[in-house]
Design a protein around this motif. Structure first.
Motif, PDB file in Angstrom:
ATOM      1  N   ASN A   1      -0.854   1.500  61.847  1.00  0.00           N
ATOM      2  CA  ASN A   1      -1.176   0.151  62.331  1.00  0.00           C
ATOM      3  C   ASN A   1      -1.729  -0.745  61.225  1.00  0.00           C
ATOM      4  OD1 ASN A   1      -0.474   0.734  64.954  1.00  0.00           O
ATOM      5  ND2 ASN A   1      -2.578   1.120  65.649  1.00  0.00           N
ATOM      6  N   GLU A   2      -1.077  -1.890  61.056  1.00  0.00           N
ATOM      7  CA  GLU A   2      -1.526  -2.878  60.086  1.00  0.00           C
ATOM      8  C   GLU A   2      -2.918  -3.421  60.481  1.00  0.00           C
ATOM      9  OE1 GLU A   2      -1.542  -4.722  56.769  1.00  0.00           O
ATOM     10  OE2 GLU A   2       0.078  -3.327  57.306  1.00  0.00           O
ATOM     11  N   LEU A   3      -3.082  -3.666  61.780  1.00  0.00           N
ATOM     12  CA  LEU A   3      -4.346  -4.245  62.265  1.00  0.00           C
ATOM     13  C   LEU A   3      -5.380  -3.120  62.480  1.00  0.00           C
ATOM     14  CD1 LEU A   3      -5.928  -6.708  63.032  1.00  0.00           C
ATOM     15  CD2 LEU A   3      -4.762  -6.783  65.238  1.00  0.00           C
ATOM     16  N   THR A   4      -5.945  -2.667  61.378  1.00  0.00           N
ATOM     17  CA  THR A   4      -6.931  -1.575  61.370  1.00  0.00           C
ATOM     18  C   THR A   4      -8.061  -2.008  60.454  1.00  0.00           C
ATOM     19  OG1 THR A   4      -5.173   0.065  61.662  1.00  0.00           O
ATOM     20  CG2 THR A   4      -7.266   0.879  60.803  1.00  0.00           C
ATOM     21  N   LEU A   5      -9.262  -2.067  60.960  1.00  0.00           N
ATOM     22  CA  LEU A   5     -10.394  -2.551  60.157  1.00  0.00           C
ATOM     23  C   LEU A   5     -11.712  -2.153  60.808  1.00  0.00           C
ATOM     24  CD1 LEU A   5     -11.627  -5.852  61.249  1.00  0.00           C
ATOM     25  CD2 LEU A   5      -9.226  -5.573  61.712  1.00  0.00           C
ATOM     26  N   PRO A   6     -12.806  -2.216  60.029  1.00  0.00           N
ATOM     27  CA  PRO A   6     -14.111  -1.973  60.632  1.00  0.00           C
ATOM     28  C   PRO A   6     -14.755  -3.288  61.066  1.00  0.00           C
ATOM     29  CG  PRO A   6     -14.267  -1.867  58.235  1.00  0.00           C
ATOM     30  CD  PRO A   6     -12.885  -2.344  58.547  1.00  0.00           C
TER      31      PRO A   6
ATOM     32  N   VAL B   1       0.245  -9.308  71.467  1.00  0.00           N
ATOM     33  CA  VAL B   1      -0.440  -9.845  72.649  1.00  0.00           C
ATOM     34  C   VAL B   1      -1.581 -10.770  72.205  1.00  0.00           C
ATOM     35  CG1 VAL B   1      -1.976  -9.184  74.577  1.00  0.00           C
ATOM     36  CG2 VAL B   1       0.187  -7.975  74.224  1.00  0.00           C
ATOM     37  N   ILE B   2      -2.287 -10.392  71.150  1.00  0.00           N
ATOM     38  CA  ILE B   2      -3.401 -11.222  70.659  1.00  0.00           C
ATOM     39  C   ILE B   2      -2.855 -12.534  70.080  1.00  0.00           C
ATOM     40  CG2 ILE B   2      -5.304 -11.353  68.990  1.00  0.00           C
ATOM     41  CD1 ILE B   2      -5.533  -8.278  69.222  1.00  0.00           C
TER      42      ILE B   2
ATOM     43  N   LEU C   1     -15.857 -12.381  67.055  1.00  0.00           N
ATOM     44  CA  LEU C   1     -14.982 -11.216  67.228  1.00  0.00           C
ATOM     45  C   LEU C   1     -13.505 -11.593  67.341  1.00  0.00           C
ATOM     46  CD1 LEU C   1     -17.183  -9.187  69.753  1.00  0.00           C
ATOM     47  CD2 LEU C   1     -17.053  -8.908  67.267  1.00  0.00           C
ATOM     48  N   ASP C   2     -13.177 -12.874  67.227  1.00  0.00           N
ATOM     49  CA  ASP C   2     -11.787 -13.329  67.358  1.00  0.00           C
ATOM     50  C   ASP C   2     -10.962 -12.778  66.180  1.00  0.00           C
ATOM     51  OD1 ASP C   2      -9.359 -14.621  67.441  1.00  0.00           O
ATOM     52  OD2 ASP C   2     -10.219 -16.600  67.886  1.00  0.00           O
ATOM     53  N   LEU C   3     -10.088 -11.823  66.471  1.00  0.00           N
ATOM     54  CA  LEU C   3      -9.343 -11.159  65.387  1.00  0.00           C
ATOM     55  C   LEU C   3      -8.394 -12.117  64.673  1.00  0.00           C
ATOM     56  CD1 LEU C   3      -8.684  -7.672  66.988  1.00  0.00           C
ATOM     57  CD2 LEU C   3     -10.149  -8.178  65.025  1.00  0.00           C
ATOM     58  N   ASN C   4      -7.962 -13.157  65.361  1.00  0.00           N
ATOM     59  CA  ASN C   4      -7.115 -14.144  64.679  1.00  0.00           C
ATOM     60  C   ASN C   4      -7.865 -14.758  63.490  1.00  0.00           C
ATOM     61  OD1 ASN C   4      -4.705 -14.142  66.404  1.00  0.00           O
ATOM     62  ND2 ASN C   4      -6.139 -14.856  67.982  1.00  0.00           N
ATOM     63  N   LEU C   5      -9.191 -14.887  63.625  1.00  0.00           N
ATOM     64  CA  LEU C   5     -10.018 -15.423  62.538  1.00  0.00           C
ATOM     65  C   LEU C   5     -10.430 -14.327  61.561  1.00  0.00           C
ATOM     66  CD1 LEU C   5     -12.383 -17.730  64.650  1.00  0.00           C
ATOM     67  CD2 LEU C   5     -10.267 -18.364  63.470  1.00  0.00           C
TER      68      LEU C   5
ATOM     69  N   TYR D   1      -9.918 -12.776  56.762  1.00  0.00           N
ATOM     70  CA  TYR D   1     -10.710 -12.076  55.750  1.00  0.00           C
ATOM     71  C   TYR D   1     -10.175 -10.671  55.489  1.00  0.00           C
ATOM     72  CZ  TYR D   1     -14.740  -9.963  53.429  1.00  0.00           C
ATOM     73  OH  TYR D   1     -15.555  -9.287  52.556  1.00  0.00           O
ATOM     74  N   TRP D   2      -9.869  -9.922  56.568  1.00  0.00           N
ATOM     75  CA  TRP D   2      -9.444  -8.531  56.417  1.00  0.00           C
ATOM     76  C   TRP D   2      -7.926  -8.396  56.297  1.00  0.00           C
ATOM     77  CZ3 TRP D   2     -11.551  -3.890  55.397  1.00  0.00           C
ATOM     78  CH2 TRP D   2     -12.943  -3.777  55.468  1.00  0.00           C
ATOM     79  N   GLY D   3      -7.189  -9.520  56.426  1.00  0.00           N
ATOM     80  CA  GLY D   3      -5.725  -9.474  56.498  1.00  0.00           C
ATOM     81  C   GLY D   3      -5.077  -8.835  55.284  1.00  0.00           C
TER      82      GLY D   3
END
Ligand SMILES: *Cc1c(COP(=O)(O)O)cnc(C)c1O
Length: 393
Positions: A59-64, A217-218, A230-234, A238-240
């Motif tokens: 998964n690309e969308l993986t972060l702390p 979905v997001i 907590l908005d992952l779009n934002l 930074y983490w993209g």
């Protein structure tokens, strides 16, 4: 003049935080650098790769997430759910109830499935409920219920979610690195964890991961995520994945050094070896507990090796015992919650704390304190039973 704070040296065998590996504490104390420093960006990329390893995902969308496990839970719910969405939630302990609270605050409609505390989630009931709620958007459940010590059948629950067109949401705050977990193989859409359980890192961060379908979905939401932080779009700015990182919030730089070190330690040991170690120490501990005449709440098949829910007779003074362990042995164990309060102890063997020395230490300390409180028991036989178990494995 106020003195510096020097905590006592405890052995942490409760439901978390668990003992932190000294290597991680050392990493935490390294010099702070800027959160946009190119060297720090490299570290972030490494952390992402290591998280993909421990989650067993591409998964690309993986972060702390820069906050504890509860914030990971909230991140998943606020990003995936919109007002009016229906979500089926399994509850067999404290944390399923917290999922419900989160869903309600998102304006979503929770449909609850309840199982007794200490029991695993009943997949037949889940299938029945999904059949009756074809409009449900997601199925949410806890992998490792820290309040009861019960494990869920994640593979089967995710299969059911797929079959009925739902996203799967999994709480693996206590599961990660302690028991089998395969995000991609099991088809998990959204998962969150914590650093202070089986990663044996300091508290305060929450690794999360989202499947491509969940990420879509997001991106396709009709309404804005209610939480700015907590908005992952934002956050993804930074983490993209791409190299241009924009300021969103100041990353907890030193905590991320600590997380990195904890993940390196898991990688060095090997994830599967870590699972085996947790199972082995649990088996020895269980043999000792049984030799003391105490029992387990959870059926053997569904017991969490990292969180042992030990039942004791009502004649034992729970608070006195735990106080004595703490004051005389510097040993912390957890008390029961909810319907299990006053009936069980929750004894963690998580991460760095899951080792033979702790198993034998806890068994003899428990036996000694029980004896001193008027419940004679034999520390020697408990230790012998545990050692015999190690001999077998
Ligand atoms: C500990 C825990 C949480 C919450 O994590 P915090 O870091 O305390 O916020 C959530 N779910 C489960 C199953 C947990 O064990």
């Amino acid at each position: 003049m106020t003195d510096s704070f020097h905590p006592p040296l405890r052995t942490l065998m409760g439901p978390g935080p668990s003992d932190v590996n000294p290597r991680i504490l050392e990493a935490l104390s390294r010099p702070t650098i800027g959160h946009l420093d190119p060297e720090f960006i490299k570290l972030m990329d490494e952390i992402k790769g290591l998280l993909q390893y421990v989650f067993q995902t591409k998964n690309e969308l993986t972060l702390p997430v820069s906050a504890p496990g509860s914030a990971g839970m909230e991140t998943v719910f606020v990003n995936l759910l919109e007002p009016g969405d229906k979500v089926v939630i399994c509850q067999n302990g404290v944390f399923g109830g917290r999922m419900r609270e989160n869903a309600i605050r998102c304006g979503a409609v929770p449909v609850m499935i309840e199982d007794d505390w200490g029991k695993t989630i009943d997949c037949n009931k889940v299938e029945e409920t999904l059949k009756q709620n074809p409009d449900a958007k997601a199925l949410a459940f806890v992998h490792a219920e820290t309040s009861t010590g019960a494990r869920s059948d994640v593979a089967q629950l995710c299969e059911l979610a797929k079959k009925y067109g739902c996203l799967s949401i999994v709480d693996s705050v206590t599961g990660l690195a302690g028991i089998e977990l395969y995000v991609d193989k099991w088809g998990i859409d959204a998962i969150y964890s914590g650093t202070q359980k089986c990663l044996s890192c300091v508290p305060g961060l929450s690794p999360v991961s989202f499947s491509e379908q969940a990420a879509e979905v997001i991106r396709q939401r009709k309404t804005q995520v209610q939480s700015w932080f907590l908005d992952l779009n934002l956050v993804m700015g930074y983490w993209g994945g791409d190299s241009k990182r924009a300021y969103h919030h100041t990353a907890p730089v030193n905590s991320l050094y600590a997380l990195h070190e904890s993940l390196v330690i898991v990688k060095e040991e090997g994830l599967e070896n870590s699972w085996v170690r947790h199972a082995r120490n649990h088996a020895a501990f269980a043999a000792g507990i049984e030799a003391l005449g105490l029992g387990f709440v959870v059926d053997k098949e569904f017991r969490l090796p990292q969180l042992n829910t030990v039942s004791f007779p009502s004649t034992i003074d729970d608070a006195a015992l735990r106080n004595a362990l703490l004051s005389e042995y510097d040993l912390e164990i957890g008390s029961g919650l909810g319907s299990l309060a006053g009936k069980v102890w929750r004894i963690g063997l998580m991460g760095f704390a899951s080792n033979q020395r702790n198993v034998l230490f806890c068994l003899s300390a428990l036996a000694n304190v029980l004896s001193s409180l008027g419940h004679p028991c034999d520390a020697g036989s408990a230790v012998a039973a545990a050692n015999a178990s190690y001999g077998k494995s």
